[in-house]
Structures are given as structure tokens and as C-alpha cells.
Design an enzyme around this catalytic site. Structure first.
Site, PDB file in Angstrom:
ATOM      1  N   ASN A 138       0.838  -1.207   0.000  1.00 13.56           N
ATOM      2  CA  ASN A 138       0.000   0.000   0.000  1.00 13.56           C
ATOM      3  C   ASN A 138       0.869   1.253   0.000  1.00 13.56           C
ATOM      4  O   ASN A 138       0.598   2.220  -0.713  1.00 13.56           O
ATOM      5  CB  ASN A 138      -0.908   0.029   1.234  1.00 13.56           C
ATOM      6  CG  ASN A 138      -1.944  -1.066   1.237  1.00 13.56           C
ATOM      7  OD1 ASN A 138      -2.320  -1.574   0.184  1.00 13.56           O
ATOM      8  ND2 ASN A 138      -2.419  -1.433   2.416  1.00 13.56           N
ATOM      9  N   SER A 139       1.905   1.240   0.839  1.00 12.94           N
ATOM     10  CA  SER A 139       2.788   2.410   0.956  1.00 12.94           C
ATOM     11  C   SER A 139       3.520   2.683  -0.352  1.00 12.94           C
ATOM     12  O   SER A 139       3.687   3.842  -0.747  1.00 12.94           O
ATOM     13  CB  SER A 139       3.796   2.210   2.092  1.00 12.94           C
ATOM     14  OG  SER A 139       3.137   2.106   3.336  1.00 12.94           O
ATOM     15  N   GLY A 197      -2.374   4.837   7.705  1.00 10.81           N
ATOM     16  CA  GLY A 197      -0.976   4.797   8.137  1.00 10.81           C
ATOM     17  C   GLY A 197      -0.047   4.366   7.015  1.00 10.81           C
ATOM     18  O   GLY A 197       1.079   4.867   6.896  1.00 10.81           O
ATOM     19  N   ASP A 198      -0.537   3.454   6.163  1.00 17.06           N
ATOM     20  CA  ASP A 198       0.263   3.021   5.011  1.00 17.06           C
ATOM     21  C   ASP A 198       0.472   4.184   4.046  1.00 17.06           C
ATOM     22  O   ASP A 198       1.562   4.369   3.498  1.00 17.06           O
ATOM     23  CB  ASP A 198      -0.438   1.876   4.269  1.00 17.06           C
ATOM     24  CG  ASP A 198      -0.652   0.653   5.134  1.00 17.06           C
ATOM     25  OD1 ASP A 198       0.039   0.521   6.162  1.00 17.06           O
ATOM     26  OD2 ASP A 198      -1.520  -0.169   4.788  1.00 17.06           O
ATOM     27  N   ALA A 199      -0.597   4.962   3.826  1.00 17.68           N
ATOM     28  CA  ALA A 199      -0.504   6.111   2.921  1.00 17.68           C
ATOM     29  C   ALA A 199       0.457   7.154   3.485  1.00 17.68           C
ATOM     30  O   ALA A 199       1.252   7.744   2.746  1.00 17.68           O
ATOM     31  CB  ALA A 199      -1.885   6.711   2.696  1.00 17.68           C
TER      32      ALA A 199
END
EC number: 2.7.1.20
Length: 340
Positions: A61-62, A291-293
Site C-alpha cells: 500500500n505504501s 498509516g500506510d498512505a
């Protein structure tokens, strides 16, 4: 000519959204805002009616989020998938996001799945993961010439902490490469259980980390499992930042998000706080992946040589955009980051 400046490693997973909210949490012994590896008693959750699918896997995702704000062909992500429709969906999703996938394939094991249970009007999320093929990534997969060339090309290396349960050898191999070439090496704490049950593996990687990213629950777990008496997030972040480093050319930076509250940055014995802009509750669609973003924005900024202030601001912006849409995705057509 490619220009892949960011290399990411962790577990390629498909997010499987399950309804039922708190009743589902209670049925499978899950907690809101937590992340666990599925036990035998929790495997039934993957047979619950599925509300929707989306590409998941924290570091994946990150990396997709980082690619959202980086020039085309900037980001590569590695991991292991099965030979099935879920793998095809992941590849398609990454391709759509402009993220290059360098997956090893295990035809005997299904692609990993993460059950996502949203509660409290979608403001809280609980993750329950069956790693599947993601659990079978090996150091030799990373060292394949067609993969390793992207490691050598990258300016920044990002590893998700969930990979501590899979191939800490691969994480250390990347860490040593980053150290020898003075590239920033970034690890995400990923989940509270890792500090508790995979402490030895985590402690082998931390000395190589130039940056550690986590949230409040994760840093509190780190403190509790590393003999740090304080339960103050800032004090624990400072303690982690001062753990001895292998690469003495730069000091460690610890970045802790706290949802809508201030993000904490601990470095050189000092703490700086950054207050994110508040997203009105009526605009919040799905907090999964926020949080991943954030991490994606942070590592994207670092890979372009930006400083910490800019990196946190970009991370906040991507996190805010992520929670306004469903799934661990970002708005399309692409929005432009409002440069300061």
C-alpha cells in the site's frame, strides 16, 4: 531508461472486507485498530460474506501511495504470491497505480489474504491476515539478478515489519546493502505483536534502520517488550532513536503517527510534533490504510531528497486523501500535492 528510486519489500496481500462490525470482531476474538496473523480458530473469517476486495499488504500500500506522488516508474515492490486470481488482481491493481511488481510465484500456495473488519462508522479497522504464499518469500528470490538490479538502482529501501515473520534474512540483506552504500533504510513497526513475538528478529534489523515508522500502539508495544519503563510515546520514541546504529553517518529518526493527533518525530535526543489537518467526520469513508498512505508519502519525499518537515507534511496529506475513499486507495483522477 528506468528511474526506480524506491525499493519496497513485504507481503503482497489482497484485502478482504468483511461486514458485521463489532459482532464479527467478537466472533473471531479480534480487537479494533489491531493487526494479527490468523489462528486456526479465526480461519472461518475468510468464508464470511465479502463486502469488497482491494489490493492490500501494508508496505505494498505504501509503495502504491509513494508512486502516486512520484514520477512514473519510480517504485518497485517485491514479495511472494500464488498462481491464482488473487495474484492477478494484485498485479492489475499495482500496474494501475504505476507500481512495478517483482513477485516470486509459489504455484502450490494461495496468495495471501487480509480480512478487514471496519467498525465505529468505519473509523476503526481490525486486520486478520492469512499470509499464504507471502510466507514463502526467500532470500534467493531477492537475490535473483532481475530483482537485485532494482535494489542496486534504488536510492531508498523500505521494508515492512510484517516481513520479520517471513524472511528476516532478506531484510538484513537489504539492510547491509543500504548500509554499505549509505542509502536510507526504513522499517515500519507494522503491528504491536511483532515487538512481542518477533523481538529477536526485530532487534537484529533495528541497528541498520535510519528511519523507523510506526503508530502509537506499536511504539507502546516496543517499549513494553524492550524494558522501557515509560508509557510516554515521546520517551519511547526517543529511546528507540538512540539504539546503537551500524551506519554512523546519519542518526536514526523515529516517526510515530497517532491518527488525527500529532505525529511525533524523535531525533538527536529531541522530539518535534506535527499536527495533521483534521478531516471532517462526514468526509471519512474508510480509515484502513491511512498509516500506510502516510508512510508512502514519507518515503516518497525521502527518495526525492526532501527533508523531514516536507516528508511528514506529504505523509499527512496522503493519509488524509486515503481516508476519504474506500479501500487502501487514493483518489482518481490523481490530485496534486499542494506544495508549501
Amino acid at each position: 531508461m528506468s528511474s526506480y528510486i524506491l525499493f519496497g519489500l513485504e507481503n503482497p496481500l489482497l484485502d478482504y472486507y468483511v461486514g458485521g462490525e463489532t459482532a464479527t470482531l467478537e466472533k473471531y476474538g479480534l480487537k479494533s485498530n489491531d493487526a494479527v496473523l490468523a489462528s486456526e480458530s479465526q480461519m472461518g473469517i475468510y468464508k464470511e460474506p465479502c463486502v469488497s476486495y482491494s489490493a492490500g499488504g501494508a508496505a505494498q500500500n505504501s509503495c502504491r501511495a509513494a508512486q502516486y506522488v512520484l514520477p512514473p516508474n519510480s517504485t518497485v515492490f517485491a514479495g511472494c504470491v500464488g498462481q491464482d486470481k488473487f495474484a492477478d488482481m494484485l498485479l492489475e491493481s499495482n500496474e494501475k497505480a504505476g507500481l512495478r511488481s517483482e513477485f516470486s510465484v509459489d504455484p502450490t500456495t494461495p496468495t495471501g489474504v487480509c480480512a478487514v473488519v471496519l467498525s465505529n462508522n468505519n473509523k476503526n479497522r481490525s486486520l486478520c491476515t492469512n499470509l499464504g504464499a507471502a510466507n514463502n518469500y526467500k532470500l534467493k528470490d531477492l537475490q535473483q539478478p532481475n530483482v537485485w538490479k532494482f535494489v542496486e538502482e534504488a536510492k531508498v529501501i523500505y521494508v515492512g515489519g510484517f516481513h520479520l515473520t517471513v524472511s528476516p534474512e532478506s531484510m538484513l540483506c537489504l539492510a547491509q546493502h543500504a548500509n554499505e552504500n549509505n542509502k536510507p533504510y526504513i522499517m515500519n513497526l507494522s503491528a504491536p505483536f511483532l515487538s512481542q513475538f518477533f523481538k529477536e528478529q526485530m532487534d537484529s534489523v533495528i541497528p541498520y534502520c535510519d528511519y523507523v515508522i510506526g503508530n502509537e500502539a506499536e511504539i507502546l508495544s516496543y517499549g513494553e517488550n524492550h524494558g522501557i519503563k515509560s508509557t510516554d510515546v515521546q520517551e519511547i520514541a526517543l529511546a528507540l532513536s538512540s539504539v546503537e546504529k551500524v551506519n554512523k553517518k546519519r542518526t536514526r529518526v523515529v516517526v510515530i503517527t497517532q491518527g488525527a493527533d500529532a505525529t511525533i518525530v524523535a531525533k538527536d535526543g529531541k522530539v518535534t510534533t506535527y499536527k495533521p489537518n483534521r478531516v471532517p467526520s462526514e468526509e471519512i469513508v474508510d480509515t484502513n490504510g491511512a498509516g500506510d498512505a502516510f508512510a508512502g508519502g514519507f518515503i516518497a519525499a525521502l527518495s526525492q531528497g526532501q527533508g523531514i518537515d516536507y516528508a511528514v507534511t506529504l505523509g499527512h496529506w496522503l493519509g488524509q486523501e486515503c481516508i476519504k475513499v474506500s479501500g487502501t486507495t487514493l483518489p482518481l483522477p490523481k490530485k496534486q500535492f499542494p506544495l508549501p
